[in-house]
Design an enzyme around this catalytic site. Structure first.
Site, PDB file in Angstrom:
ATOM      1  N   THR A  18       0.442  -8.119   5.607  1.00  0.00           N
ATOM      2  CA  THR A  18       0.020  -7.072   4.672  1.00  0.00           C
ATOM      3  C   THR A  18      -1.042  -7.608   3.707  1.00  0.00           C
ATOM      4  OG1 THR A  18       2.311  -6.298   4.766  1.00  0.00           O
ATOM      5  CG2 THR A  18       0.897  -5.300   3.102  1.00  0.00           C
ATOM      6  N   ARG A  22       0.768 -15.724   5.080  1.00  0.00           N
ATOM      7  CA  ARG A  22       1.841 -16.335   4.288  1.00  0.00           C
ATOM      8  C   ARG A  22       2.793 -17.084   5.191  1.00  0.00           C
ATOM      9  NH1 ARG A  22       3.165 -11.748  -0.321  1.00  0.00           N
ATOM     10  NH2 ARG A  22       0.949 -11.411  -0.668  1.00  0.00           N
ATOM     11  N   LYS A 126      -5.551 -15.760   1.207  1.00  0.00           N
ATOM     12  CA  LYS A 126      -6.156 -14.487   1.588  1.00  0.00           C
ATOM     13  C   LYS A 126      -7.647 -14.498   1.336  1.00  0.00           C
ATOM     14  CE  LYS A 126      -4.359 -12.304  -2.635  1.00  0.00           C
ATOM     15  NZ  LYS A 126      -3.796 -11.093  -3.236  1.00  0.00           N
ATOM     16  N   ASP A 279       0.452 -13.735  -8.713  1.00  0.00           N
ATOM     17  CA  ASP A 279      -1.012 -13.738  -8.743  1.00  0.00           C
ATOM     18  C   ASP A 279      -1.597 -12.653  -9.649  1.00  0.00           C
ATOM     19  OD1 ASP A 279      -0.099 -11.782  -6.950  1.00  0.00           O
ATOM     20  OD2 ASP A 279      -1.936 -11.841  -5.776  1.00  0.00           O
ATOM     21  N   ARG A 282       0.519  -7.328  -9.725  1.00  0.00           N
ATOM     22  CA  ARG A 282       1.583  -6.319  -9.873  1.00  0.00           C
ATOM     23  C   ARG A 282       1.953  -6.134 -11.341  1.00  0.00           C
ATOM     24  NH1 ARG A 282       5.975  -6.714  -5.071  1.00  0.00           N
ATOM     25  NH2 ARG A 282       4.504  -7.004  -3.363  1.00  0.00           N
ATOM     26  N   THR A 344       0.684   0.976   3.682  1.00  0.00           N
ATOM     27  CA  THR A 344       1.027  -0.069   2.715  1.00  0.00           C
ATOM     28  C   THR A 344      -0.019  -1.187   2.740  1.00  0.00           C
ATOM     29  OG1 THR A 344       3.362   0.408   2.898  1.00  0.00           O
ATOM     30  CG2 THR A 344       2.770  -1.812   2.192  1.00  0.00           C
ATOM     31  N   GLU A 363       0.869   1.699  -5.495  1.00  0.00           N
ATOM     32  CA  GLU A 363       1.922   1.514  -4.511  1.00  0.00           C
ATOM     33  C   GLU A 363       3.268   1.435  -5.224  1.00  0.00           C
ATOM     34  OE1 GLU A 363       0.879  -0.865  -0.846  1.00  0.00           O
ATOM     35  OE2 GLU A 363       0.041  -2.122  -2.409  1.00  0.00           O
ATOM     36  N   GLU A 364       4.314   1.782  -4.487  1.00  0.00           N
ATOM     37  CA  GLU A 364       5.660   1.745  -5.060  1.00  0.00           C
ATOM     38  C   GLU A 364       6.094   0.324  -5.417  1.00  0.00           C
ATOM     39  OE1 GLU A 364       8.221   0.103  -3.297  1.00  0.00           O
ATOM     40  OE2 GLU A 364       6.700  -0.376  -1.779  1.00  0.00           O
ATOM     41  N   SER A 365       5.421  -0.665  -4.821  1.00  0.00           N
ATOM     42  CA  SER A 365       5.794  -2.067  -5.013  1.00  0.00           C
ATOM     43  C   SER A 365       5.189  -2.650  -6.283  1.00  0.00           C
ATOM     44  CB  SER A 365       5.332  -2.867  -3.803  1.00  0.00           C
ATOM     45  OG  SER A 365       3.943  -2.663  -3.598  1.00  0.00           O
ATOM     46  N   ARG A 496      12.580  -2.390   4.947  1.00  0.00           N
ATOM     47  CA  ARG A 496      12.425  -1.649   3.702  1.00  0.00           C
ATOM     48  C   ARG A 496      12.750  -0.187   3.969  1.00  0.00           C
ATOM     49  NH1 ARG A 496      10.264  -5.493   0.467  1.00  0.00           N
ATOM     50  NH2 ARG A 496       8.381  -6.624   1.088  1.00  0.00           N
TER      51      ARG A 496
HETATM   52  C1  VG1 Z   1       4.441  -5.817   0.065  1.00  0.00           C
HETATM   53  C2  VG1 Z   1       4.420  -4.463  -0.588  1.00  0.00           C
HETATM   54  C3  VG1 Z   1       3.023  -3.869  -0.524  1.00  0.00           C
HETATM   55  C4  VG1 Z   1       2.022  -4.837  -1.159  1.00  0.00           C
HETATM   56  C5  VG1 Z   1       2.138  -6.189  -0.495  1.00  0.00           C
HETATM   57  C6  VG1 Z   1       1.260  -7.224  -1.161  1.00  0.00           C
HETATM   58  O1  VG1 Z   1       4.132  -5.699   1.440  1.00  0.00           O
HETATM   59  O2  VG1 Z   1       5.345  -3.602   0.025  1.00  0.00           O
HETATM   60  O3  VG1 Z   1       3.026  -2.621  -1.167  1.00  0.00           O
HETATM   61  O4  VG1 Z   1       0.710  -4.353  -1.015  1.00  0.00           O
HETATM   62  O5  VG1 Z   1       3.486  -6.658  -0.565  1.00  0.00           O
HETATM   63  O6  VG1 Z   1       1.499  -7.317  -2.527  1.00  0.00           O
HETATM   64  P1  VG1 Z   1       5.267  -5.665   2.581  1.00  0.00           P
HETATM   65  O7  VG1 Z   1       4.506  -5.635   3.874  1.00  0.00           O
HETATM   66  O8  VG1 Z   1       6.111  -6.876   2.388  1.00  0.00           O
HETATM   67  O9  VG1 Z   1       6.061  -4.431   2.353  1.00  0.00           O
HETATM   68  V1  VG1 Z   1       1.281  -8.771  -3.338  1.00  0.00           V
HETATM   69  O10 VG1 Z   1       1.478  -8.517  -4.934  1.00  0.00           O
HETATM   70  O11 VG1 Z   1       2.305  -9.654  -2.432  1.00  0.00           O
HETATM   71  O12 VG1 Z   1      -0.341  -9.289  -2.933  1.00  0.00           O
HETATM   72 CO    CO Z   2       0.685 -10.022  -6.013  1.00  0.00          CO
END
Ligand code: VG1
Ligand code: CO
Length: 543
Positions: A18, A22, A126, A279, A282, A344, A363-365, A496
């Site tokens: 995403t 990682r 990234k 980072d 969020r 996402t 985003e919800e996250s 999720r």
């Molecule tokens: C998660 C979140 C997503 C977000 C991503 C990166 O991805 O759900 O909304 O964009 O992390 O955020 P996943 O695929 O684990 O659901 V960050 O702050 O890690 O750059």
């Molecule tokens: Co982040």
């Protein structure tokens, strides 16, 4: 200084998820692992020759050493200049800003975001493109393809660059420009928001607490909230970035930001609480005794952004990731704004922002952002909230209640089932995918199913298609269940389950969220047969 060409062979599994690649830190520390991926980035973007790049990271373990390797590789690959944050530190939104402001060819950010850091935890890399945003699906695909074809990487034989002092030095023929990671970002925030109004609010006795979670936002929050806006010293807690983030997950949610939650729930709580992640992209927003769900925060910001100088002309449109609650759609509808639904991950907002179709997205996250950069931005969200509160002369709790009274409430929660065997998680998704067409018309846990599908995204700007971005089940009266597998984990699978239900009855607005979602939760378990496939009846995290 000699340019070395080191022979290597492709390493399996270097497919970005995403948000970048990682892996466990120890995996990144294996021979050639980091080098292979970095060479693949250069190959995937058509080479580094003559290019200018930004380099930064969230301060996690191995970031300083990785930065030195990347500098030597950039030099050997012919890069003209790398702009690097002092101490190899730079938040993701600050890197995005610098890429844009300096017109560079992109940047590399060393972070695994909200994942824990340390020798036994996670690391990540990234690449962001010239627009400052995460590499598109297409570029990501080219980078991955390059990882499968590598036979060598280039690296300069040289001593470490000095990243502790601001200024320029050379590494071979390349200029290494060490910058203050905070200065340009703080200047941008000052342009966007009414700092005088926020300062007056704080001078008037408004108290805030910002939890940097031992991660990269510490220096930013100190400089801006305490330095420029006059919050009392100590308003920013856990402000010194640590390689292991103090042993926790730098994830701003009620579970991991418990220290802040306790402060905000205690006697004499501050008026405003916030936290950011590893980072700095969020944010979590709190009022005294109140946690603001990220989806609600996005809706509130969409409804009130025009109170801040940057957005005074109104918004071009808004967007949310598909699993994010539809609270922002209600605001968009009322205001006559276009509202886009994307997969996402922030990379999908880039085209909409570049094309001027949207101003605000989230985003919800716990990610919210705007067209000021091409990443989500934690401190930006905090400052927009403060600007809105300063103008409206309302507290967080009052503002939320007024918002629900105007627009209704979308109860929302995400349940994460972590550490599931990948095969079992995929079997669950496959099983539900196969049954989607049979679901409409059925009644489960007292709720009738109105529609069910798998989300494919058609990008309206470049026409690209991203398939299989989550399974959706729509219930009567605005209920919705979404399921997808995480793309940021480093071991096993995380399922999720996103849960949403809508109410327009003010008598329900103060209900406990998990209670209010009771039927939808029950329906999700039955529909997806979670226990059957995973043996689990309860999630590990309720966000
Ligand atoms: C998660 C979140 C997503 C977000 C991503 C990166 O991805 O759900 O909304 O964009 O992390 O955020 P996943 O695929 O684990 O659901 V960050 O702050 O890690 O750059
Ligand atoms: Co982040």
């Amino acid at each position: 200084m000699e340019r070395l060409t080191i022979e290597t062979t492709p390493i399996d599994g270097q497919k970005p998820g995403t948000s970048g690649l990682r892996k466990k830190t120890k995996v990144f520390m294996q021979t050639h692992y980091l080098e292979n991926f970095v060479q693949a980035i250069f190959d995937g973007i058509g080479g580094a020759d003559g290019k200018t790049l930004v380099l930064g990271g969230d301060g996690r373990y191995f970031g300083d050493r990785a930065a030195q390797v990347i500098l030597r590789m950039a030099a050997a690959n012919g890069a003209a200049r790398v702009i690097v944050g002092q101490g190899a530190l730079m938040s993701t939104p600050a890197a995005s800003n610098l890429i844009r402001k300096r017109g560079t060819d992109g940047g590399i950010i060393l972070s695994a975001s909200h994942n824990p850091g340390g020798p036994d935890e996670d690391f990540g890399v990234k690449f962001n493109g010239p627009n400052g945003g995460p590499a598109s699906e297409e570029v990501t695909g080219r980078i991955f393809e390059a990882t499968t074809k590598l036979s060598a990487y280039r690296i300069l034989e040289a001593q470490d660059a000095d990243l502790s002092n601001i200024g320029e030095q050379t590494l071979g023929d390349m200029i290494v420009e060490v910058v203050d990671p905070v200065a340009d970002y703080a200047a941008l925030m000052e342009e966007l928001f009414d700092f005088d109004a926020i300062r007056a609010l704080i001078d008037g006795g408004f108290r805030l607490c910002f939890d940097a979670m031992h991660a990269v936002t510490g220096p930013y929050a100190k400089a801006i909230l305490e330095g420029k806006l006059g919050a009392s010293e100590g308003s920013v807690i856990n402000a010194v970035p640590k390689p292991d983030f103090g042993g926790g997950h730098p994830d701003p949610n009620p579970v991991w930001a418990k220290e802040l939650v306790d402060i905000m729930g205690g006697v004499n709580a501050p008026d405003f609480g916030a936290a950011s992640d590893g980072d700095g992209d969020r944010n979590m927003i709190m009022g005294p005794g109140m946690y603001v769900a990220p989806s609600d925060s996005l809706a509130v910001l969409a409804a009130n952004a025009d109170l801040a100088p940057a957005y005074v002309k109104g918004l071009a449109g808004v967007a949310r990731s598909m699993p994010t609650s539809q609270a922002v759609d209600v605001v968009a509808d009322a205001k006559g704004l276009d509202c886009y639904e994307t997969p996402t991950g922030w990379k999908f907002f880039g085209n909409l922002l570049d094309d001027g179709r949207i101003t605000l997205c989230g985003e919800e996250s716990a990610g919210t952002g705007s067209d000021h950069v091409r990443e989500k931005d934690g401190l930006w969200a905090v400052l927009l909230w403060l600007n809105i509160l300063a103008v409206k002369k309302q507290g967080v709790v009052e503002l939320m209640q007024a918002h629900w009274a105007d627009y209704g409430r979308n109860f929302y929660s995400r349940h994460d089932f972590e550490g599931i065997e990948t095969e079992k998680a995929e079997a669950l998704m496959g099983d539900l995918r196969a049954r989607l067409d049979d679901l409409p018309g059925k009644t489960v846990a007292g709720r009738s199913i109105e529609a069910a599908d798998e989300f494919d995204y058609h990008d309206p700007v470049d026409g690209s298609i991203a398939k299989r971005q989550g399974l959706r089940v729509y219930l009567d009266n605005g209920g919705r269940i979404v399921l997808r597998l995480s793309g940021t984990g480093t071991s096993g699978a995380t399922l999720r389950v996103y849960l949403e239900d809508r109410s327009e009855d003010p008598a329900t607005f103060d209900r406990d969220v998990q209670d209010a979602l009771g039927e939808v939760i029950e329906a999700a378990h039955q529909i997806a047969r979670i226990e059957h496939h995973t043996g689990r009846t309860e999630p590990d995290v309720r966000a």
